[in-house]
Motif scaffolding. Structure first.
Motif, PDB file in Angstrom:
ATOM      1  N   TYR A  20       0.844  -1.179   0.000  1.00  0.00           N
ATOM      2  CA  TYR A  20       0.000   0.000   0.000  1.00  0.00           C
ATOM      3  C   TYR A  20       0.890   1.243   0.000  1.00  0.00           C
ATOM      4  O   TYR A  20       2.076   1.202   0.334  1.00  0.00           O
ATOM      5  N   ARG A  22       0.547   5.565   1.122  1.00  0.00           N
ATOM      6  CA  ARG A  22      -0.292   6.483   1.888  1.00  0.00           C
ATOM      7  C   ARG A  22      -0.204   7.856   1.253  1.00  0.00           C
ATOM      8  O   ARG A  22       0.882   8.451   1.176  1.00  0.00           O
ATOM      9  N   ARG A  25      -2.601  10.828   4.042  1.00  0.00           N
ATOM     10  CA  ARG A  25      -3.052  10.036   5.194  1.00  0.00           C
ATOM     11  C   ARG A  25      -4.070   8.970   4.840  1.00  0.00           C
ATOM     12  O   ARG A  25      -4.623   8.328   5.729  1.00  0.00           O
ATOM     13  N   HIS A  26      -4.326   8.755   3.541  1.00  0.00           N
ATOM     14  CA  HIS A  26      -5.295   7.736   3.141  1.00  0.00           C
ATOM     15  C   HIS A  26      -4.536   6.570   2.519  1.00  0.00           C
ATOM     16  O   HIS A  26      -3.746   6.756   1.598  1.00  0.00           O
ATOM     17  N   TYR A  27      -4.765   5.354   3.028  1.00  0.00           N
ATOM     18  CA  TYR A  27      -4.060   4.172   2.554  1.00  0.00           C
ATOM     19  C   TYR A  27      -4.694   3.659   1.263  1.00  0.00           C
ATOM     20  O   TYR A  27      -5.900   3.463   1.182  1.00  0.00           O
ATOM     21  N   ARG A 269      -5.380   0.971   8.911  1.00  0.00           N
ATOM     22  CA  ARG A 269      -4.779   0.829   7.589  1.00  0.00           C
ATOM     23  C   ARG A 269      -5.514  -0.181   6.718  1.00  0.00           C
ATOM     24  O   ARG A 269      -5.771   0.062   5.543  1.00  0.00           O
ATOM     25  N   ASN A 467      -8.590  11.483   8.874  1.00  0.00           N
ATOM     26  CA  ASN A 467      -7.841  11.479   7.619  1.00  0.00           C
ATOM     27  C   ASN A 467      -8.475  12.334   6.527  1.00  0.00           C
ATOM     28  O   ASN A 467      -8.106  12.200   5.352  1.00  0.00           O
TER      29      ASN A 467
END
Length: 491
Positions: A20, A22, A25-27, A269, A467
């Motif tokens: 993944y 990021r 702040r978004h996975y 996550r 987030n």
């Protein structure tokens, strides 16, 4: 070794997996980024093939590139909107192909045709070329999907995760991440028991005990990441002591290159939610996110105004049709056209939420209660506008007035809020941001009408609160298209 973790090897094995990335702040799972990029290339190629199918010759490569690229972008965005790249899809390959067909033949082609009037340089050569390009795009993307569906599920592309603990905190992973679709970014090797009671075996989890140093155990089983999920957070200093956190051994693992994370961070996550049963104030204090800067406020408000005004301009004929029908129904004594209801907004301040009336006038004794399936108060036309989300269109006025945002937690009635705040930890924190027409919880969890449902949805609202960003807002809006077209969650 007390018991081994019997996990089959996958053949090819990366020493450092990156399942993944990021962004703000978004996975985002890396395989889906590769999938979108490959689709972009394939659809752009289909634009050239469509031209060749029509004229039996290829267009000039560079001159045709803007049109091919624009067509590819519209198709890929449409597929994102239909959830083709979403980790939430559990229906299998046939559902993915169906969503792909809707994306290409409906959303993508309509967007291409519409934008070509405003920006002619993005237009394909003719309608026939657009048709051929769409067909060939579907064939190429479907072929890629069939070829890559197995590859994306391969364990070699995922992190190998070992959970430290078998108690109540570890059970959150064992009970909520049992399906393969819940493990898109990791392979769960098992749960390591260190003196705790076993709460995970009942969910079919693998439980092991190590009779060797933790670092050696992890190296032997090729562990990429240790998830610390022990109930007993006291430091374990004595090797003969049962239970406790083996801090020195974890430090040794971390310095050896094995990643270590808290169970709450892991759940955030992989499941895109904050588990309220795991949350601790100290964790929230030291985490990043919860941005409430002036810059973010300006960008969010600008986004709200532009999005609401644009949607009003696009949907006014639909809203006008609803007004005409509801006016006729009003003449027959079935309530006003616009329904106003008190809801709790930013900082707990109440406001009047606007909706097209879909129910008969509430009886006094009904009070505040949730809508239910086959609710007798819902009219036939009301059921239709609820399913298609037309009843929500007046809330665009709430957005323009500043009562609401386009994206955010759904506002609840004051009575429900009082009940939820008394029974659900952290529920009041969702009011630190403006409520929205659509939100992360609405995408990730179906309609709920109970205390347990409110608790589940709160976990996604807290994730958004932590987030929230323009990228996450755009992601939610795109995926809301899927919800509107399919009609999920309507009640």
């Amino acid at each position: 070794m007390g018991s081994a973790l019997c996990v089959p090897e996958t053949g090819f094995r990366n020493t450092r997996t990156v399942p993944y990335v990021r962004i703000l702040r978004h996975y985002i799972h890396t395989p889906y980024l590769f999938m979108a990029l490959s689709d972009l290339i394939a659809v752009a190629g289909a634009a050239y093939l469509g031209y060749f199918t029509q004229f039996f010759s290829f267009p000039p490569l560079l001159e045709y590139a803007p049109s091919a690229f624009a067509f590819a972008v519209f198709i890929v965005v449409a597929m994102a909107a239909m959830g083709v790249y979403g980790a939430r899809i559990r229906e299998g390959l046939s559902s993915v192909l169906l969503r792909t067909a809707v994306s290409i033949f409906l959303l993508g082609t309509l967007a291409t045709a519409a934008v070509s009037y405003v920006a002619p340089f993005t237009a394909l050569e003719s309608r026939s070329v657009l048709l051929f390009s769409s067909i060939e795009a579907f064939v190429l993307v479907a072929g890629l999907r069939i070829f890559t569906s197995t590859l994306i599920s391969e364990d070699a592309m995922k992190k190998r995760v070992l959970v430290l603990g078998t108690g109540a905190r570890a059970a959150k992973i064992a009970s909520r991440m049992r399906r393969k679709s819940d493990r898109r970014g990791f392979v769960l090797l098992g749960f390591l028991k260190l003196g705790e009671y076993d709460s995970v075996s009942e969910y079919g989890a693998r439980v092991a005990q190590a009779n060797e140093p933790l670092k050696d155990y992890c190296l032997q089983h090729k562990v990429d990441e240790i998830v610390v999920a022990m109930d007993d957070r006291r430091r374990h200093d004595d090797e003969t002591q049962a239970g406790g956190l083996p801090l020195e051994e974890l430090l040794e693992c971390r310095l050896s290159g094995i990643e270590v994370c808290e169970v709450q961070e892991f759940v955030e996550r992989e499941a895109s939610r904050l588990d309220v049963d795991l949350l601790q104030p100290y964790w929230l204090v030291f985490q990043d996110g919860f941005v409430n800067s002036a810059g973010r406020a300006i960008t969010k408000r600008s986004f709200d105004v532009v999005a609401a005004a644009s949607l009003i301009a696009l949907t006014w004929p639909i809203a006008g049709f609803a007004v005409i029908v509801l006016t006729f129904m009003r003449l027959r004594g079935k309530g006003s056209v616009i329904y106003r209801q008190r809801r709790v907004g930013l900082d707990g301040v109440t406001f009047n939420l606007l909706k097209f009336r879909s129910m008969l006038p509430d009886d006094v004794e009904d009070g505040e209660r949730f809508a239910s399936l086959e609710d007798p108060r819902v009219t036939r036309f009301g059921a239709f506008i609820r399913m298609t989300r037309i009843d929500e269109l007046p809330q665009l006025v709430n957005v323009l007035r500043g009562d609401m945002s386009f994206v955010g937690p759904r506002p609840e009635r004051p009575g429900h809020v009082r009940t939820f705040e008394a029974d659900i930890p952290y529920y009041g924190q969702r009011h630190r941001i403006k409520p929205g027409i659509t939100g992360w919880a609405q995408l990730c969890y179906p309609y709920g009408a109970s205390l347990d449902d409110a608790k589940e949805k709160l976990q996604y609202d807290l994730y958004y609160l932590k987030n929230n960003s323009l990228l996450l807002d755009l992601t939610i809006l795109l995926q809301t298209v899927e919800v509107v077209l399919i009609g999920e969650g309507a009640r």
